[in-house]
Design a protein around this motif. Sequence first.
Motif, PDB file in Angstrom:
ATOM      1  N   THR A   1      -4.007  -6.174   6.907  1.00  0.00           N
ATOM      2  CA  THR A   1      -5.460  -6.404   7.008  1.00  0.00           C
ATOM      3  C   THR A   1      -6.192  -5.075   7.247  1.00  0.00           C
ATOM      4  OG1 THR A   1      -5.357  -6.904   9.394  1.00  0.00           O
ATOM      5  CG2 THR A   1      -5.208  -8.780   7.866  1.00  0.00           C
ATOM      6  N   VAL A   2      -5.561  -4.152   7.975  1.00  0.00           N
ATOM      7  CA  VAL A   2      -6.185  -2.830   8.166  1.00  0.00           C
ATOM      8  C   VAL A   2      -6.349  -2.142   6.807  1.00  0.00           C
ATOM      9  CG1 VAL A   2      -5.858  -0.516   9.156  1.00  0.00           C
ATOM     10  CG2 VAL A   2      -5.304  -2.552  10.523  1.00  0.00           C
ATOM     11  N   GLU A   3      -5.292  -2.194   5.990  1.00  0.00           N
ATOM     12  CA  GLU A   3      -5.361  -1.561   4.660  1.00  0.00           C
ATOM     13  C   GLU A   3      -6.468  -2.208   3.820  1.00  0.00           C
ATOM     14  OE1 GLU A   3      -3.725   1.127   3.924  1.00  0.00           O
ATOM     15  OE2 GLU A   3      -2.481   1.102   5.730  1.00  0.00           O
ATOM     16  N   LYS A   4      -6.638  -3.510   3.971  1.00  0.00           N
ATOM     17  CA  LYS A   4      -7.655  -4.210   3.171  1.00  0.00           C
ATOM     18  C   LYS A   4      -9.076  -3.839   3.603  1.00  0.00           C
ATOM     19  CE  LYS A   4      -4.837  -7.980   1.392  1.00  0.00           C
ATOM     20  NZ  LYS A   4      -4.280  -9.320   1.607  1.00  0.00           N
ATOM     21  N   THR A   5      -9.247  -3.399   4.860  1.00  0.00           N
ATOM     22  CA  THR A   5     -10.607  -2.988   5.267  1.00  0.00           C
ATOM     23  C   THR A   5     -11.043  -1.727   4.519  1.00  0.00           C
ATOM     24  OG1 THR A   5      -9.865  -1.569   7.097  1.00  0.00           O
ATOM     25  CG2 THR A   5     -10.382  -3.878   7.645  1.00  0.00           C
ATOM     26  N   ARG A   6     -10.080  -0.989   3.944  1.00  0.00           N
ATOM     27  CA  ARG A   6     -10.447   0.298   3.325  1.00  0.00           C
ATOM     28  C   ARG A   6     -11.226   0.123   2.028  1.00  0.00           C
ATOM     29  NH1 ARG A   6      -7.437   3.214   6.835  1.00  0.00           N
ATOM     30  NH2 ARG A   6      -5.208   2.817   7.026  1.00  0.00           N
TER      31      ARG A   6
ATOM     32  N   TRP B   1       0.862  -1.175   0.000  1.00  0.00           N
ATOM     33  CA  TRP B   1       0.000   0.000   0.000  1.00  0.00           C
ATOM     34  C   TRP B   1       0.896   1.221   0.000  1.00  0.00           C
ATOM     35  CZ3 TRP B   1       0.383  -3.868   3.495  1.00  0.00           C
ATOM     36  CH2 TRP B   1       0.978  -3.588   4.706  1.00  0.00           C
ATOM     37  N   PRO B   2       0.395   2.326  -0.581  1.00  0.00           N
ATOM     38  CA  PRO B   2       1.264   3.479  -0.727  1.00  0.00           C
ATOM     39  C   PRO B   2       1.661   4.087   0.606  1.00  0.00           C
ATOM     40  CG  PRO B   2      -0.875   3.874  -1.734  1.00  0.00           C
ATOM     41  CD  PRO B   2      -0.919   2.499  -1.174  1.00  0.00           C
ATOM     42  N   ASP B   3       2.907   4.441   0.688  1.00  0.00           N
ATOM     43  CA  ASP B   3       3.408   5.190   1.818  1.00  0.00           C
ATOM     44  C   ASP B   3       2.838   6.613   1.660  1.00  0.00           C
ATOM     45  OD1 ASP B   3       4.957   6.875   3.263  1.00  0.00           O
ATOM     46  OD2 ASP B   3       6.883   6.052   2.623  1.00  0.00           O
ATOM     47  N   PRO B   4       2.203   7.168   2.699  1.00  0.00           N
ATOM     48  CA  PRO B   4       1.573   8.486   2.554  1.00  0.00           C
ATOM     49  C   PRO B   4       2.547   9.567   2.074  1.00  0.00           C
ATOM     50  CG  PRO B   4       1.078   7.526   4.715  1.00  0.00           C
ATOM     51  CD  PRO B   4       2.028   6.592   4.027  1.00  0.00           C
ATOM     52  N   ASP B   5       3.865   9.352   2.269  1.00  0.00           N
ATOM     53  CA  ASP B   5       4.831  10.380   1.850  1.00  0.00           C
ATOM     54  C   ASP B   5       5.368  10.145   0.443  1.00  0.00           C
ATOM     55  OD1 ASP B   5       4.633  11.505   4.364  1.00  0.00           O
ATOM     56  OD2 ASP B   5       6.162  10.147   5.190  1.00  0.00           O
TER      57      ASP B   5
ATOM     58  N   VAL C   1      -0.445  -4.818 -10.214  1.00  0.00           N
ATOM     59  CA  VAL C   1      -1.781  -4.294 -10.536  1.00  0.00           C
ATOM     60  C   VAL C   1      -2.307  -3.559  -9.312  1.00  0.00           C
ATOM     61  CG1 VAL C   1      -2.387  -6.065 -12.222  1.00  0.00           C
ATOM     62  CG2 VAL C   1      -2.931  -6.442  -9.806  1.00  0.00           C
ATOM     63  N   ARG C   2      -3.194  -2.622  -9.567  1.00  0.00           N
ATOM     64  CA  ARG C   2      -3.763  -1.860  -8.464  1.00  0.00           C
ATOM     65  C   ARG C   2      -5.180  -2.353  -8.186  1.00  0.00           C
ATOM     66  NH1 ARG C   2      -3.917   4.645  -7.776  1.00  0.00           N
ATOM     67  NH2 ARG C   2      -5.414   4.620  -6.079  1.00  0.00           N
ATOM     68  N   ALA C   3      -5.532  -2.470  -6.904  1.00  0.00           N
ATOM     69  CA  ALA C   3      -6.901  -2.819  -6.514  1.00  0.00           C
ATOM     70  C   ALA C   3      -7.263  -1.904  -5.358  1.00  0.00           C
ATOM     71  CB  ALA C   3      -6.991  -4.278  -6.084  1.00  0.00           C
ATOM     72  N   ALA C   4      -8.107  -0.908  -5.635  1.00  0.00           N
ATOM     73  CA  ALA C   4      -8.472   0.103  -4.637  1.00  0.00           C
ATOM     74  C   ALA C   4      -7.197   0.797  -4.148  1.00  0.00           C
ATOM     75  CB  ALA C   4      -9.275  -0.518  -3.497  1.00  0.00           C
ATOM     76  N   ASN C   5      -6.941   0.798  -2.828  1.00  0.00           N
ATOM     77  CA  ASN C   5      -5.752   1.470  -2.286  1.00  0.00           C
ATOM     78  C   ASN C   5      -4.536   0.547  -2.250  1.00  0.00           C
ATOM     79  OD1 ASN C   5      -7.208  -0.053  -0.351  1.00  0.00           O
ATOM     80  ND2 ASN C   5      -5.986   0.829   1.287  1.00  0.00           N
ATOM     81  N   LEU C   6      -4.655  -0.648  -2.851  1.00  0.00           N
ATOM     82  CA  LEU C   6      -3.609  -1.657  -2.707  1.00  0.00           C
ATOM     83  C   LEU C   6      -2.962  -1.986  -4.045  1.00  0.00           C
ATOM     84  CD1 LEU C   6      -5.842  -4.033  -0.589  1.00  0.00           C
ATOM     85  CD2 LEU C   6      -4.114  -2.474   0.304  1.00  0.00           C
ATOM     86  N   TYR C   7      -1.768  -2.546  -3.946  1.00  0.00           N
ATOM     87  CA  TYR C   7      -1.105  -3.099  -5.134  1.00  0.00           C
ATOM     88  C   TYR C   7      -0.851  -4.577  -4.888  1.00  0.00           C
ATOM     89  CZ  TYR C   7      -0.302   1.717  -6.418  1.00  0.00           C
ATOM     90  OH  TYR C   7      -0.491   3.027  -6.746  1.00  0.00           O
TER      91      TYR C   7
END
Length: 410
Positions: free
Chosen positions: A399-404, A240-244, A291-297
């Motif tokens: 798993t937290v990122e996947k809840t988004r 998942w992308p690093d916010p920075d 590949v990208r899926a929502a906020n994830l790669y």
Amino acid sequence: MAVEHRPPAGAVSGRQEKARPMTKITPQQRAACRLCVTENLPFALWREPGDDGFRMICGSGAPRVEPVFGGSGGQPAFVMAPFRTDDGNRAWHLPAEVLITADGARFWTGAGFSQTPVTPAQSRLAGGAEGGGIQAPATTVPVPEPVSAPDYEARVTRAVAAIHAGACDKIVLSRVDARDLPVGHDLCALADDLARVHPHAFVSLVSSQPTGTWLTATPEILLHADDTGLRTMALAGTQWPDPDSDPDTDPADLIWSDKIVEEQGFVAAFIRDAFAAEGIAGVSETPPATVRAANLYHLRSDFRAPAAPEPQLAGLLRRLHPTSAVCGMPRAGAHDFILAEEGDTRSFYTGYLGPKRVGAGTRLYVNLRSARVLRDRILLHVGGGIVAASDPALEWQETVEKTRTIGQVL
Ligand SMILES: C=C(O[C@@H]1C=C(C(=O)O)C=C[C@H]1O)C(=O)O
């Protein structure tokens, strides 16, 4: 890498104040959906990746467990199988007595769809019911408890120990995150929002007595089969992308650790073996790509094969479900470990779902980025693959990122 942040609270209310983009679920679909939840009748509403509108099937008959491939009877249906099953080719079939698309309703006659209803029940379903927000029917099925971070991390530690002890190469663990739903919420609006924010996902809202009510926005094909051929994919590895990070970074430049490349390789090998064991030749496979899926790669390789007869498809589906992307490797050991740690709590999460013979062929997706919907709560199911080098705190964060994916529209 492209960055997608969760909008701050203010941005969410700003979005709601703007005129909502035209809803993709039609008024007729919405009315039929309302009638079905009121009377606890089976229905499925779904939007294929890249499509504009939703399709819906509903009926007054009870769902039945039947073979997906090689069974008798040609009635189109929406199928849904749980994670835990003795026969991966058997699934609940929600019969398509009425099919509702943007062009209106069509009615199953026993031999095909007609423009006019052939039973009084079909007329009622096409007419639907008027009213406000649509909520899930009440359920008496026991629901799993949410899992805390320390408990999940302890599970991951035990899985890593089991892998080091040689029990398995990979074990996919999961947990439940429960959220309250606001009074007067509307499930069709949630499904619409999910479809809008995730145009490349398979988005569905399905409800029936035996399955409960599920909302899904999955990036993963389990098996597509039609006259033109077969399709599946090996999807694994999550970043998942690093916010920075620089929002203009190309996802193709993302670096994957050896651990993740190996993990995706396990899934691809599993799929290759399934085709070979079923005697399906002429399989092509792409190299893994980001590949990208929502906020994830994720890392994904795509498989294609020539069309195959139904008995071979039945065998292939038995071999594929559950894949090592959602269970682990070797499958039997990982399956036992999951049941011992999670109990039988997954239900339809990491099972599969999709339309059968509605339009071209059968299109099954892995039931991921999905949630069980109760009357006033939603249970998000999220998981990730554990290998020898997995770090418990990072696995929790994954798993937290996947809840988004679903959390973004709640
Ligand atoms: C298990 C899930 O996802 C699966 C596990 C992945 C991983 O371990 O990196 C990636 C994609 C999916 O195949 C989930 O989303 O709950």
